[in-house]
Design a protein around this motif. Structure first.
Motif, PDB file in Angstrom:
ATOM      1  N   THR A 178       0.822  -1.206   0.000  1.00  0.00           N
ATOM      2  CA  THR A 178       0.000   0.000   0.000  1.00  0.00           C
ATOM      3  C   THR A 178       0.859   1.260   0.000  1.00  0.00           C
ATOM      4  O   THR A 178       0.613   2.171  -0.784  1.00  0.00           O
ATOM      5  CB  THR A 178      -0.934   0.030   1.231  1.00  0.00           C
ATOM      6  N   SER A 230       1.354   6.935  -6.198  1.00  0.00           N
ATOM      7  CA  SER A 230      -0.033   7.379  -6.370  1.00  0.00           C
ATOM      8  C   SER A 230      -0.613   8.014  -5.114  1.00  0.00           C
ATOM      9  O   SER A 230      -1.669   8.636  -5.164  1.00  0.00           O
ATOM     10  CB  SER A 230      -0.908   6.193  -6.767  1.00  0.00           C
ATOM     11  N   LEU A 231       0.088   7.881  -3.972  1.00  0.00           N
ATOM     12  CA  LEU A 231      -0.508   8.340  -2.716  1.00  0.00           C
ATOM     13  C   LEU A 231      -0.393   9.848  -2.541  1.00  0.00           C
ATOM     14  O   LEU A 231       0.653  10.433  -2.793  1.00  0.00           O
ATOM     15  CB  LEU A 231       0.191   7.664  -1.536  1.00  0.00           C
ATOM     16  N   THR A 232      -1.483  10.454  -2.064  1.00  0.00           N
ATOM     17  CA  THR A 232      -1.427  11.854  -1.671  1.00  0.00           C
ATOM     18  C   THR A 232      -1.307  11.907  -0.151  1.00  0.00           C
ATOM     19  O   THR A 232      -1.575  10.917   0.537  1.00  0.00           O
ATOM     20  CB  THR A 232      -2.700  12.603  -2.082  1.00  0.00           C
ATOM     21  N   ASP A 260      -4.548  10.934   1.528  1.00  0.00           N
ATOM     22  CA  ASP A 260      -4.794   9.482   1.579  1.00  0.00           C
ATOM     23  C   ASP A 260      -4.165   8.886   2.827  1.00  0.00           C
ATOM     24  O   ASP A 260      -4.791   8.136   3.580  1.00  0.00           O
ATOM     25  CB  ASP A 260      -4.161   8.773   0.367  1.00  0.00           C
ATOM     26  N   TYR A 287      -5.762   0.964  -2.337  1.00  0.00           N
ATOM     27  CA  TYR A 287      -5.260   1.380  -1.027  1.00  0.00           C
ATOM     28  C   TYR A 287      -6.362   1.356   0.032  1.00  0.00           C
ATOM     29  O   TYR A 287      -6.212   0.748   1.084  1.00  0.00           O
ATOM     30  CB  TYR A 287      -4.697   2.800  -1.160  1.00  0.00           C
ATOM     31  N   GLY A 345      -3.002   5.938 -11.318  1.00  0.00           N
ATOM     32  CA  GLY A 345      -4.282   6.587 -11.027  1.00  0.00           C
ATOM     33  C   GLY A 345      -4.284   7.223  -9.653  1.00  0.00           C
ATOM     34  O   GLY A 345      -3.234   7.487  -9.068  1.00  0.00           O
ATOM     35  N   SER A 365      -6.017   7.225  -5.540  1.00  0.00           N
ATOM     36  CA  SER A 365      -6.423   6.241  -4.539  1.00  0.00           C
ATOM     37  C   SER A 365      -7.936   6.045  -4.499  1.00  0.00           C
ATOM     38  O   SER A 365      -8.438   5.268  -3.692  1.00  0.00           O
ATOM     39  CB  SER A 365      -5.920   6.658  -3.159  1.00  0.00           C
ATOM     40  N   PHE A 366      -8.669   6.780  -5.345  1.00  0.00           N
ATOM     41  CA  PHE A 366     -10.126   6.609  -5.366  1.00  0.00           C
ATOM     42  C   PHE A 366     -10.624   6.083  -6.719  1.00  0.00           C
ATOM     43  O   PHE A 366     -11.818   6.072  -6.983  1.00  0.00           O
ATOM     44  CB  PHE A 366     -10.821   7.926  -4.994  1.00  0.00           C
TER      45      PHE A 366
END
Lengths: 464, 334
Positions: free
Chosen positions: A80, A399-401, A404, B84, B149, B151-152
């Motif tokens: 993750t 991809s993580l902000t 998130d 995630y 992409g 996380s949503f």
């Protein structure tokens, strides 16, 4: 406010692993202790060993269960939050982690059930064997996961193809330079942690005059082990430190709070590190002692952090302070066990009420030392995940902000703050109950259906 | 010549995933149905039926996760960040549900809370797994070796639909298990619950079977081009026959058949997904071979796996044997 996904992912990792590490810190030692007790019972047939073993086995079952639940979370963190690290290192590291899972689960599934429920179903030698196997399983688990961690600290046995690590020599991968030191230092720490808990619980029971014979035996066994292991651990820690000096000198510089290279180097007892200005403020120092400890000579040279570019230096604060906490605890422990042995030799251990009061107070110190040591080694190896080769900032999932990770971290915090206090309270109930004489006539199995460990645990708690 | 281990690892991983889906599927399904059980005594039996086996079932999730990581690390590194939040929710729900088994006995006052944690945790974990499945079938946005992409991205009507569908699927498995493990009124209730779930499952399978080829031309061509349509036509036919048989099994006095029928329906759905996506492991970017770890990695892990896996399976079979038979009201877990 800007939320940094790297920093938040690191906090999340720290949060879930800091809670998780407390459980193996306890269960590794406890599994071996139970195996010893089962062995003593098997060879001598004394009821005493049986009662003590039964008492600790129930506590073991709860902590092991919580270890499994919090452990399931861990492998998914690699995917993750650290997917770039995963992509780069999986060919080398994933089999080590998979072997940990396979072996831990295999031994857990096969032998824990027998240990917990099987006393009547299997011959007594098989029950002893099950206890040995569970202990062996926890050690194997430590072996693989520390091999994984050590490779990240001191990688070898690989070559790099298109930015990814490929295995070349598995023996070199597993037995990397810091692994033997880290393994011995950790397992000894886990044994010491458990022994202090056993001694503390024994002293607590004794003060309340509950199960006096059992409690005395717990204290004596713990003292005997600790008088060997605590000095040994101080020696192992020194050796581990010298190994770190050879392979991760920047970590040692951070631990020592050294920004400038000086020879001979003083030992900084305390100070306020300032990474921006690269100075140690308000330092209290002992001349020359730093050189003596780290190089075993009066004027050896230790590199200061300024020898490295600023973007390759670890932060000084966490390793500097955590290391001092760990070493401070080591000397408190040494004091306690030496005093305990002196009292014992003089035959005054059971009259020394102050010592019996002291034991429960120092019982949790092992956990603090384990976490402090872990902070020292993990923050000290920053800014790398694979030392010198892969940066932490380049390891996180792209991809993580920040938002998130902030959401997920908040959820982990909430859930763990419900789960762990409940579980610890549960174990405290088992401790308070004390060893039970009737447990020497186990009725764990009825009509072929074992009862569950937690059921006994639940009965133990008065208000259930 | 180095032996290609990818087919073997594909088979091992498929086995692990299917094993997990069936076995943790039924105990999650039992958790889903728990809240609807007729009375407190019934609820106790419902929970008792999975108490000895659930943690063993759950370890297959770790085995599947670590197997995917070790054998197909690129898939792990792309898919897991893409889902995630479903993974996060699933893990937390499983934690709650797992400790609920144990903690509900601690305080009478908190019992209701942990009871609810068990039922809701099971439902949420199942939904999250269904969402992961839906997101997987739809494919991921990939740039190079990374998920590209947000996380949503998983929030799509299709993934939400498969999330709900899996709840009914696990419910059907759970009902089949309960028919096997209970008797009398409670069994009648389990049969009714099973029939309800079966209707929803049939609708869901039908909907997904139409939705998927409509949304993806490659999948449509794979199924409906000649001669594939000939080879693959047994899949929907057998599925339909199984659904009918399951309906009768739930209505008549059959004890084991409803559970086996539910497993059969899951197996056919699994085969259907494999046919649609083969040989992709990161739809629709990387094949199994492209995502595989190095031959040395796969070989190193295979040695231990082939040695340990049969022992684990034997032990598991033995523990199910120990706990065989009907669960009765007097089974002590209180």
């Amino acid at each position: 406010m800007h939320l940094d996904p790297v920093l938040l992912s690191r906090l999340q990792w720290s949060w879930v692993i800091a809670w998780h590490i407390l459980l193996p810190a306890f269960t590794v030692g406890l599994a071996s202790y139970i195996a010893v007790l089962e062995g003593l019972y098997f060879f001598t047939g004394r009821e005493l060993w049986f009662r003590i073993s039964g008492y600790w086995t129930k506590i073991f079952a709860v902590s092991f269960g919580m270890g499994v639940v919090s452990g399931i979370i861990m492998p998914f963190q690699f995917g993750t939050n650290w997917s770039r690290f995963t992509d780069a290192t999986a060919d080398v590291l994933s089999p080590l982690m998979a072997y940990e899972g396979l072996m831990a689960f295999f031994l857990e599934a096969s032998f824990l059930g027998v240990l917990l429920f099987g006393r009547r179903l299997v011959p007594s030698w098989a029950h002893f064997l099950a206890a040995l196997m569970v202990a062996f399983g926890t050690l194997l688990s430590s072996f693989w996961i520390l091999a994984t961690n050590s490779w990240m600290q001191t990688p070898q046995g690989y070559h790099i193809v298109n930015g990814r690590f490929e295995p070349v020599d598995w023996i070199a991968v597993i037995f990397n330079p810091s692994f033997p030191y880290r393994l011995l230092h950790n397992v000894t720490a886990f044994y010491i942690t458990t022994a202090f808990v056993v001694m503390g619980v024994g002293a607590w029971l004794l003060r309340r005059e509950r199960a006096t014979e059992d409690a005395r035996m717990m204290i004596l066994m713990a003292l005997d082990l600790l008088i060997i292991l605590v000095p040994l651990q101080i020696f192992l820690g020194d050796q581990h430190g010298l190994n770190t000096l050879e392979y991760q000198p920047a970590k040692v510089a951070a631990i020592e709070g050294r920004y400038d290279t000086v020879s001979p180097m003083p030992l900084t007892l305390f100070g306020i590190p300032d990474d921006k200005a690269a100075v140690m403020r308000n330092a209290i120092e002992i001349p020359d002692l730093g050189s003596l400890i780290l190089t075993h000579s009066w004027n050896g040279t230790i590199k200061g952090l300024k020898e490295w570019p600023a973007d390759q230096r670890p932060p000084v604060g966490p390793p500097f302070f955590a290391f001092r906490v760990m070493v401070g605890i080591a000397f408190i422990m040494l004091f306690v066990v030496v005093v305990g042995e002196i009292l014992r030799v003089r035959g005054r251990l059971w009259e020394a009420a102050w010592f019996l009061r002291l034991c429960p107070l120092v019982a949790p110190l092992g956990f603090v030392a384990v976490v402090a040591g872990w902070v020292t080694t993990e923050v000290g190896r920053q800014p790398w995940t694979v030392y010198g080769l892969l940066r932490t900032a380049d390891s996180v999932s792209p991809s993580l902000t920040g938002t998130d990770v902030a959401i997920s971290l908040a959820l982990y915090i909430v859930v763990y703050l419900i789960m762990f206090p409940t579980g610890i309270g549960f174990m405290a109930g088992l401790v308070r109950r004390g060893p039970q004489p009737q447990e020497s006539r186990p009725e764990l199995v009825e009509s072929g259906r074992p009862r569950r460990p937690f059921e006994d645990a639940a009965r133990a708690v008065p208000d259930s | 010549m180095v032996l290609d281990l990818v087919p073997l690892w594909t088979a091992l991983l498929a086995l692990a995933v299917f094993y997990y889906v069936v076995f943790d599927g039924f105990d999650l399904g039992v958790g889903l149905l728990y809240g609807f059980a007729p009375n407190e005594a019934g609820q106790a039996i419902v929970m008792s039926s999975v108490v000895p086996v659930w943690d063993g079932n759950e370890t297959w999730l770790v085995f599947g996760g670590l197997g995917l990581l070790a054998a197909f690390p690129l898939a792990f590194a792309i898919i897991i960040p893409a889902v995630y939040f479903p993974i996060l929710i699933m893990l937390l729900a499983l934690v709650f549900r797992g400790v609920a088994f144990e903690f509900r006995f601690k305080h009478q006052g908190l019992r209701r809370f942990w009871d609810r944690a068990f039922a809701v945790g099971s439902a949420v974990a199942t939904f999250a797994q269904g969402v992961v499945l839906g997101a997987f079938i739809q494919g991921f946005k990939v740039d190079g070796r990374h998920f590209a992409g947000t996380s949503f991205d998983w929030v799509t009507p299709f993934a939400l639909f498969t999330g709900v569908a899996l709840m009914f699927g696990y419910g059907l498995l759970g009902a089949g298990w309960l028919v096997l493990k209970t008797e009398g009124e409670l069994q009648d209730w389990a049969r009714r619950a099973g029939r309800l779930c079966l209707i929803a499952v049939v609708i869901a399978i039908f909907a997904v079977s139409i939705w998927t080829p409509l949304a993806n031309g490659d999948i449509a061509r794979r199924w409906f081009s000649w001669p594939n349509i000939g080879f693959f036509s047994p899949v929907p036919i057998i599925t339909a026959l199984l659904a009918v048989a399951e309906w009768y099994a739930l209505n008549r006095r059959q004890e084991l058949t409803p559970f086996l029928g539910a497993i059969g329906l899951f197996l056919m759905s699994f085969i259907g997904i494999v046919i649609s996506l083969w040989p992709m492991i990161v739809p629709f970017h990387y094949t199994l071979w492209q995502a595989a770890s190095s031959g040395s990695t796969q070989a190193f892990l295979l040695i231990g796996t082939l040695f340990l896996l049969p022992i684990i399976l034997m032990y598991t079979a033995w523990s199910y044997w120990v706990f065989r038979g009907k669960v009765r009201g007097d089974v002590r877990y209180h």
